[in-house]
Scaffold this active site. Structure first.
Site, PDB file in Angstrom:
ATOM      1  N   CYS A   1       0.832  -1.201   0.000  1.00  0.00           N
ATOM      2  CA  CYS A   1       0.000   0.000   0.000  1.00  0.00           C
ATOM      3  C   CYS A   1       0.872   1.259   0.000  1.00  0.00           C
ATOM      4  O   CYS A   1       1.443   1.606  -1.018  1.00  0.00           O
ATOM      5  CB  CYS A   1      -0.989  -0.039   1.153  1.00  0.00           C
ATOM      6  SG  CYS A   1      -2.369   1.122   0.956  1.00  0.00           S
TER       7      CYS A   1
ATOM      8  N   HIS B   1      -3.729  -5.338   0.394  1.00  0.00           N
ATOM      9  CA  HIS B   1      -3.248  -5.711   1.728  1.00  0.00           C
ATOM     10  C   HIS B   1      -3.212  -7.233   1.898  1.00  0.00           C
ATOM     11  O   HIS B   1      -4.097  -7.818   2.525  1.00  0.00           O
ATOM     12  CB  HIS B   1      -4.140  -5.093   2.802  1.00  0.00           C
ATOM     13  CG  HIS B   1      -3.954  -3.629   2.961  1.00  0.00           C
ATOM     14  ND1 HIS B   1      -3.204  -3.076   3.975  1.00  0.00           N
ATOM     15  CD2 HIS B   1      -4.406  -2.590   2.215  1.00  0.00           C
ATOM     16  CE1 HIS B   1      -3.211  -1.761   3.858  1.00  0.00           C
ATOM     17  NE2 HIS B   1      -3.934  -1.436   2.802  1.00  0.00           N
TER      18      HIS B   1
ATOM     19  N   GLU C   1      -1.388  -8.818   3.864  1.00  0.00           N
ATOM     20  CA  GLU C   1      -1.104  -9.171   5.261  1.00  0.00           C
ATOM     21  C   GLU C   1      -2.359  -9.499   6.058  1.00  0.00           C
ATOM     22  O   GLU C   1      -2.287 -10.136   7.113  1.00  0.00           O
ATOM     23  CB  GLU C   1      -0.329  -8.031   5.941  1.00  0.00           C
ATOM     24  CG  GLU C   1      -1.165  -6.898   6.504  1.00  0.00           C
ATOM     25  CD  GLU C   1      -1.745  -5.959   5.450  1.00  0.00           C
ATOM     26  OE1 GLU C   1      -2.568  -5.095   5.807  1.00  0.00           O
ATOM     27  OE2 GLU C   1      -1.378  -6.081   4.269  1.00  0.00           O
TER      28      GLU C   1
END
Length: 254
Positions: free
Chosen positions: A114, A222, A224
């Protein structure tokens, strides 16, 4: 049981905020957990490490650089635009620009998420759209802050992977897939030093890599978020962690 101290050491750039009136640097645990689950050992990097002499001592100890997202945005003067950025983090900008350039020179693996992708774009000579919502040809890439967090991180749009790049090598059987979207800025101009790895349906750059570098990947989404539950996300993080083996082998040949 495996000794985690033998795992590759991943430096994670921190974010500045305030806690009870005190200047504080923090990291969200989802970023740290993703590294641990993929087999790495995350080490927090405070902004004071941007000092050249400290950075020079630090880099030989790191097996990878991890640039997570942040509520802040890159300062516009770093990519040649005027005006202030109300959500700025100058200390992070200073460290990120310095550590990206140093890591690229030393061919240390980089994974950027990001804001991290945007830092990678700027550090290599590109520029950003400061407000994607003002570009009529683009989709809405921001999350709805009124929704529960789990829904904010739900898949939002597809990305199309470009053939022949790092991302397609990591995901050979997957030319397009759905990703979440939680960003108000994005890549505007990508320098010749970068390869576009994926785009959203509106043409916005969703992933880049550094040309002639073994592993320097930035993604706008994202991965993660609950990374251990999604195969595509696991592959990205595991690819980053295992890249250190190639980095070590390359150093030994020099």
């Amino acid at each position: 049981m495996e000794n985690i101290m033998n795992n590759p050491v991943i430096g994670v750039v921190m974010c500045r905020n305030r806690l009870k009136g005190h200047a504080t640097q923090t990291l969200q645990e989802k970023y740290l957990n993703a590294i641990i689950h993929a087999g790495g050992l995350p080490i927090a990097l405070p902004h004071a490490l941007a000092e050249p002499s400290l950075l020079e001592q630090l880099l030989p100890k790191l097996d990878g650089i991890y640039l997570p997202s942040s509520p802040s945005n890159v300062q516009p003067h770093l990519y040649g635009e005027n005006g202030d950025e109300p959500d700025a983090d100058p200390g992070r900008d200073l460290l990120s620009m310095a550590i990206i350039n140093a890591a690229l020179e030393r061919r240390i693996p980089i994974f950027a998420i990001c804001r991290g992708l945007q830092e990678l774009v700027v550090a290599t000579g590109g520029s950003l759209h400061r407000k994607l919502c003002e570009q009529p040809e683009l989709l809405e890439h921001r999350e709805d802050p009124e929704l529960p967090v789990e829904q904010q991180y739900a898949p939002s749009h597809e990305v199309q992977v470009e053939e022949g790049g790092l991302l397609s090598a990591l995901l050979p059987e997957c030319s397009n897939f759905w990703v979440n979207s939680l960003h108000g800025q994005g890549a505007k101009v990508v320098s010749p030093r970068l390869r576009v790895e994926a785009r959203s349906p509106d043409g916005l750059v969703e992933a880049v890599s550094v040309i002639n570098h073994p592993f320097a990947l930035g993604v706008q989404w994202h991965p993660e978020w609950n990374s251990s539950e999604y195969a595509l996300s696991r592959i990205l993080f595991e690819g980053f962690i295992t890249a250190w083996q190639h980095h070590i082998a390359e150093k030994q040949r020099l």
